[in-house]
Design a protein around this motif. Structure first.
Motif, PDB file in Angstrom:
ATOM      1  N   ILE A 205       0.841  -1.198   0.000  1.00  0.00           N
ATOM      2  CA  ILE A 205       0.000   0.000   0.000  1.00  0.00           C
ATOM      3  C   ILE A 205       0.879   1.252   0.000  1.00  0.00           C
ATOM      4  O   ILE A 205       0.610   2.214  -0.731  1.00  0.00           O
ATOM      5  CB  ILE A 205      -0.945   0.006   1.207  1.00  0.00           C
ATOM      6  CG1 ILE A 205      -1.851  -1.237   1.203  1.00  0.00           C
ATOM      7  CG2 ILE A 205      -1.776   1.283   1.226  1.00  0.00           C
ATOM      8  CD1 ILE A 205      -2.754  -1.342   0.000  1.00  0.00           C
ATOM      9  N   ARG A 206       1.933   1.235   0.804  1.00  0.00           N
ATOM     10  CA  ARG A 206       2.851   2.380   0.839  1.00  0.00           C
ATOM     11  C   ARG A 206       3.483   2.615  -0.530  1.00  0.00           C
ATOM     12  O   ARG A 206       3.624   3.756  -0.983  1.00  0.00           O
ATOM     13  CB  ARG A 206       3.933   2.161   1.892  1.00  0.00           C
ATOM     14  CG  ARG A 206       3.473   2.463   3.313  1.00  0.00           C
ATOM     15  CD  ARG A 206       4.628   2.440   4.292  1.00  0.00           C
ATOM     16  NE  ARG A 206       5.047   1.087   4.603  1.00  0.00           N
ATOM     17  CZ  ARG A 206       6.285   0.630   4.534  1.00  0.00           C
ATOM     18  NH1 ARG A 206       7.262   1.424   4.128  1.00  0.00           N
ATOM     19  NH2 ARG A 206       6.576  -0.617   4.860  1.00  0.00           N
ATOM     20  N   LEU A 207       3.873   1.527  -1.183  1.00  0.00           N
ATOM     21  CA  LEU A 207       4.461   1.663  -2.516  1.00  0.00           C
ATOM     22  C   LEU A 207       3.452   2.228  -3.512  1.00  0.00           C
ATOM     23  O   LEU A 207       3.803   3.042  -4.378  1.00  0.00           O
ATOM     24  CB  LEU A 207       4.977   0.309  -2.994  1.00  0.00           C
ATOM     25  CG  LEU A 207       6.223  -0.219  -2.290  1.00  0.00           C
ATOM     26  CD1 LEU A 207       6.548  -1.629  -2.755  1.00  0.00           C
ATOM     27  CD2 LEU A 207       7.419   0.708  -2.535  1.00  0.00           C
ATOM     28  N   SER A 208       2.211   1.810  -3.378  1.00  0.00           N
ATOM     29  CA  SER A 208       1.160   2.319  -4.256  1.00  0.00           C
ATOM     30  C   SER A 208       0.939   3.817  -4.025  1.00  0.00           C
ATOM     31  O   SER A 208       0.806   4.594  -4.984  1.00  0.00           O
ATOM     32  CB  SER A 208      -0.135   1.546  -4.009  1.00  0.00           C
ATOM     33  OG  SER A 208      -1.189   2.066  -4.782  1.00  0.00           O
TER      34      SER A 208
ATOM     35  N   LEU B 183       3.982  10.225  -6.918  1.00  0.00           N
ATOM     36  CA  LEU B 183       5.029  10.563  -7.880  1.00  0.00           C
ATOM     37  C   LEU B 183       4.419  11.000  -9.207  1.00  0.00           C
ATOM     38  O   LEU B 183       4.878  11.969  -9.836  1.00  0.00           O
ATOM     39  CB  LEU B 183       5.942   9.353  -8.092  1.00  0.00           C
ATOM     40  CG  LEU B 183       7.202   9.573  -8.933  1.00  0.00           C
ATOM     41  CD1 LEU B 183       8.149  10.549  -8.231  1.00  0.00           C
ATOM     42  CD2 LEU B 183       7.899   8.239  -9.189  1.00  0.00           C
ATOM     43  N   LEU B 184       3.377  10.306  -9.631  1.00  0.00           N
ATOM     44  CA  LEU B 184       2.722  10.629 -10.897  1.00  0.00           C
ATOM     45  C   LEU B 184       1.921  11.921 -10.817  1.00  0.00           C
ATOM     46  O   LEU B 184       1.914  12.723 -11.748  1.00  0.00           O
ATOM     47  CB  LEU B 184       1.796   9.475 -11.310  1.00  0.00           C
ATOM     48  CG  LEU B 184       2.469   8.180 -11.754  1.00  0.00           C
ATOM     49  CD1 LEU B 184       1.442   7.071 -11.897  1.00  0.00           C
ATOM     50  CD2 LEU B 184       3.221   8.397 -13.068  1.00  0.00           C
ATOM     51  N   LYS B 185       1.240  12.095  -9.673  1.00  0.00           N
ATOM     52  CA  LYS B 185       0.400  13.279  -9.486  1.00  0.00           C
ATOM     53  C   LYS B 185       0.527  13.733  -8.038  1.00  0.00           C
ATOM     54  O   LYS B 185      -0.242  13.306  -7.172  1.00  0.00           O
ATOM     55  CB  LYS B 185      -1.066  12.949  -9.821  1.00  0.00           C
ATOM     56  CG  LYS B 185      -1.975  14.167  -9.856  1.00  0.00           C
ATOM     57  CD  LYS B 185      -3.380  13.790 -10.294  1.00  0.00           C
ATOM     58  CE  LYS B 185      -4.258  15.031 -10.357  1.00  0.00           C
ATOM     59  NZ  LYS B 185      -5.658  14.681 -10.779  1.00  0.00           N
ATOM     60  N   PRO B 186       1.529  14.582  -7.753  1.00  0.00           N
ATOM     61  CA  PRO B 186       1.780  15.001  -6.365  1.00  0.00           C
ATOM     62  C   PRO B 186       0.535  15.556  -5.677  1.00  0.00           C
ATOM     63  O   PRO B 186      -0.190  16.376  -6.248  1.00  0.00           O
ATOM     64  CB  PRO B 186       2.860  16.077  -6.528  1.00  0.00           C
ATOM     65  CG  PRO B 186       3.570  15.709  -7.785  1.00  0.00           C
ATOM     66  CD  PRO B 186       2.494  15.167  -8.693  1.00  0.00           C
TER      67      PRO B 186
ATOM     68  N   ALA C 101       1.142  12.675   0.257  1.00  0.00           N
ATOM     69  CA  ALA C 101       2.463  12.921   0.834  1.00  0.00           C
ATOM     70  C   ALA C 101       2.430  12.843   2.354  1.00  0.00           C
ATOM     71  O   ALA C 101       3.379  12.370   2.989  1.00  0.00           O
ATOM     72  CB  ALA C 101       2.981  14.281   0.385  1.00  0.00           C
ATOM     73  N   LEU C 102       1.331  13.307   2.934  1.00  0.00           N
ATOM     74  CA  LEU C 102       1.172  13.255   4.391  1.00  0.00           C
ATOM     75  C   LEU C 102       1.326  11.827   4.905  1.00  0.00           C
ATOM     76  O   LEU C 102       2.024  11.578   5.899  1.00  0.00           O
ATOM     77  CB  LEU C 102      -0.200  13.813   4.778  1.00  0.00           C
ATOM     78  CG  LEU C 102      -0.613  13.687   6.252  1.00  0.00           C
ATOM     79  CD1 LEU C 102       0.311  14.505   7.142  1.00  0.00           C
ATOM     80  CD2 LEU C 102      -2.075  14.126   6.427  1.00  0.00           C
ATOM     81  N   MET C 103       0.704  10.871   4.217  1.00  0.00           N
ATOM     82  CA  MET C 103       0.750   9.485   4.669  1.00  0.00           C
ATOM     83  C   MET C 103       2.131   8.857   4.509  1.00  0.00           C
ATOM     84  O   MET C 103       2.441   7.863   5.158  1.00  0.00           O
ATOM     85  CB  MET C 103      -0.290   8.653   3.911  1.00  0.00           C
ATOM     86  CG  MET C 103      -1.717   9.019   4.242  1.00  0.00           C
ATOM     87  SD  MET C 103      -2.914   7.858   3.523  1.00  0.00           S
ATOM     88  CE  MET C 103      -2.797   8.286   1.795  1.00  0.00           C
ATOM     89  N   LEU C 104       2.960   9.442   3.637  1.00  0.00           N
ATOM     90  CA  LEU C 104       4.304   8.908   3.421  1.00  0.00           C
ATOM     91  C   LEU C 104       5.312   9.415   4.451  1.00  0.00           C
ATOM     92  O   LEU C 104       6.317   8.757   4.702  1.00  0.00           O
ATOM     93  CB  LEU C 104       4.782   9.279   2.015  1.00  0.00           C
ATOM     94  CG  LEU C 104       3.995   8.659   0.858  1.00  0.00           C
ATOM     95  CD1 LEU C 104       4.458   9.246  -0.465  1.00  0.00           C
ATOM     96  CD2 LEU C 104       4.144   7.138   0.849  1.00  0.00           C
ATOM     97  N   ARG C 105       5.040  10.584   5.061  1.00  0.00           N
ATOM     98  CA  ARG C 105       6.002  11.165   6.000  1.00  0.00           C
ATOM     99  C   ARG C 105       5.527  11.155   7.457  1.00  0.00           C
ATOM    100  O   ARG C 105       6.320  11.297   8.388  1.00  0.00           O
ATOM    101  CB  ARG C 105       6.336  12.596   5.590  1.00  0.00           C
ATOM    102  CG  ARG C 105       5.177  13.573   5.696  1.00  0.00           C
ATOM    103  CD  ARG C 105       5.570  15.010   5.375  1.00  0.00           C
ATOM    104  NE  ARG C 105       4.462  15.922   5.589  1.00  0.00           N
ATOM    105  CZ  ARG C 105       3.620  16.322   4.664  1.00  0.00           C
ATOM    106  NH1 ARG C 105       3.762  15.899   3.415  1.00  0.00           N
ATOM    107  NH2 ARG C 105       2.625  17.152   4.958  1.00  0.00           N
TER     108      ARG C 105
END
Length: 218
Positions: free
Chosen positions: A126-129, A135-138, A143-147
């Motif tokens: 899920i994180r990779l998705s 990456l395709l559409k910032p 982004a919040l969920m990634l950091r």
């Protein structure tokens, strides 16, 4: 209705009468995911369904942070003078609930579904998705969920509310993450909802209403 807190406007709907129940949605959603549940809960609670900053009809902000969202919900309760509140949070709303309850005595009952303590608490695929989509559409919500979040054990220990930690048996949150949350909050109860995924028993569902009513009113 609009509440002005911390320099932003939060849109919310108020339904029913009784003990205050604050309900906060997940990432990219809004208050309407709880419409079906509120129809059941309004018999016993005064339900406040709120759009988090950057979501729904609430103010847009340059950057999203869970800490700011939690501060918003605390300020919201202060502005409306809500006390002895039940806080229900789903996914991002659950993260917000954990942080807010660690700082706010107005929350005396806390129920969280599908919350995590850090991005690594989400299943890797899920994180990779999420990373690929961002990456395709910032998008700042992705982004919040990634950091974030970065919730410490000290934060969990600071929670004094009666707490129920929920996850679906097929949740995208890792099982060990859900167990860690429940184990870290003094006296918290853990419930795995069988046959459900991350949001299937919550989004436009009455099943979460039954779970909330059973925990709070039993």
């Amino acid at each position: 209705m609009i509440a002005k807190v911390n320099g932003v406007e939060l849109y919310y709907e108020k339904t029913g009468a009784g003990r205050p129940l604050l309900m906060v949605h997940g990432n990219g959603e809004d208050h309407s995911i709880f419409n079906e549940a509120v129809k059941e809960l309004k018999r016993d609670f005064c339900c406040y369904t709120v759009d988090s900053r950057g979501h729904g009809r609430s103010s847009r902000v340059p950057t999203l942070h869970y800490e700011d969202m939690a501060d918003d919900m605390i300020a919201f309760m202060e502005a409306l003078n809500l006390r002895d509140a039940v806080f229900y949070g789903f996914s991002d709303g659950g993260v917000v609930g954990l942080i807010a309850a660690s700082r706010c005595a107005r929350i005396t009952t806390l129920i969280v579904s599908g919350a995590n303590l850090s991005p690594k608490g989400v299943a890797r695929k899920i994180r990779l998705s999420i990373w690929a989509w961002n990456l395709l559409k910032p998008d700042d919500k992705l982004a919040l969920m990634l950091r974030e979040p970065q919730i410490s054990e000290d934060t969990l220990r600071a929670i004094r509310a009666e707490t129920l930690v929920l996850a679906g048996s097929g949740d995208l949150i890792l099982p060990e993450e859900t167990r860690r949350i429940a184990a870290g909050i003094p006296g918290a109860k853990l419930q795995i909802v069988q046959g459900e995924d991350h949001g299937s028993y919550i989004v436009h569902s009455t099943r979460i209403a039954a779970i909330i009513r059973e925990f709070v009113l039993a």
